[in-house]
Design an enzyme around this catalytic site. Sequence first.
Site, PDB file in Angstrom:
ATOM      1  CD  GLU A 281      -2.805  -1.162  -0.012  1.00  0.00           C
ATOM      2  OE1 GLU A 281      -3.194  -0.088  -0.491  1.00  0.00           O
ATOM      3  OE2 GLU A 281      -3.080  -2.268  -0.529  1.00  0.00           O
ATOM      4  CG  ASP A 365       2.451  -7.095  -6.079  1.00  0.00           C
ATOM      5  OD1 ASP A 365       1.885  -6.630  -5.074  1.00  0.00           O
ATOM      6  OD2 ASP A 365       1.901  -7.879  -6.874  1.00  0.00           O
TER       7      ASP A 365
END
Length: 418
Positions: A281, A365
């Site tokens: 995030e 990611d």
Amino acid sequence: MSHLQIIVIIAVFIQFVFEFVLKTINERHVASLRKEQPDESNSLMDAEIWDKASGYAIDKSRFSRSEDTFGFIVFIPLFLFVFPWVYGTWSTDLNESIWRCSFVTICFLSIVQIPNLFFDWKRQFGLEAKYGFNKSTYSLWVKDKFKEIILGFIIGFLLLSILLFLYRFLSEKSPDYWWLVSFGVFFVLQLALMILWPKFILPLFNKLSPLEDGELKTRLMNLAEKTGFKTKSIEVIDGSRRSGHSNAYFTGFGKFRHIVLYDTLIEQMNEDEIEAVLAHEIGHYRLGHIPKRLLLSFIMGTLVFWLISTCLQSKWIYEGLGLEVTLVGSLSSLLVGLSMTLGALGYWFSPLSNQLSRKHEYEADEFAKNAVGTSASLVSALRKLHVENLSFPFPHSLISTFHHSHPTLMERERALLK
């Protein structure tokens, strides 16, 4: 029917048929894999969970097709008869007050959403309950919907009234560029809502509380400091009151940014996995994904406002929508008409938006992998999210193209382990 109405009905019908076929193909695809699980996911789900996840994917798709079918059937009389009748009976021309125009429009938009309550109910207490995800009660559901309707009406009424005022005031001063200034003001209001939402609106539905002191909080705060994401607290939302699904999300921007973790996520994962999820995030923030999406939204919004300004003085557009000529220049009726027609066009651009979103997910990611020093914890977290949420890991490629803003689990794993 006018030529425009015929074109719109055909466009909506094509979208409906395409969606129906697309979901049917995906259901058959899932059903075929359900019989024999691919080797690639053997370590992800045992036979019982695989069968349950497959069934959940098929049932969700069938439920969605039922919604689509009902929506298409209702759309035809709504667009051809009800919409023109409402604005023919309760005029919203330039001689009427801003408050009346806003009230008529928001009432119409609110009433046509009523059938959705039935599907929401069936989804919550039928589909979600069947697979063990529903944690809500009948009374809580009714209270939530009541709040949503009231808040939606108030916010919609105020925003539309502001927009109508800007249109009437600025179009007199600058007939050619009123739409540009109006959109600028409207865009700022949208940003303000993004800031106010987690502080004032979300607490009306969910309880947000700072993550408790302890080893987990220390690790997450250290991660935030290390990655350049200065924050005073990390919020935990009581998602378990309504659903067994788990998630984490990022909202706001600048110093108003918030990272929110579901309490179900904290219960289901260990500290390494939660740290990896938070790093993902933070990656969205550090890589500038929020400003990029806002810029894209700004560009698209500007184009839409330009289109609105072009259509406002078009007699052909109003007559084509089944409206009376006296309504030419009426912004509120035009907004409703365009919202009912442009959806069928915007649908075909969803693959582009999804492609950009998937690109951002891969980047976040990779950021998380570098931030925590390994891909293992994020891979483990993604796997748990899929198992706990019964997410089917092998959707049909066309479904992913048109509906999924995230890559599949296996695609993300391959990228992380590369």
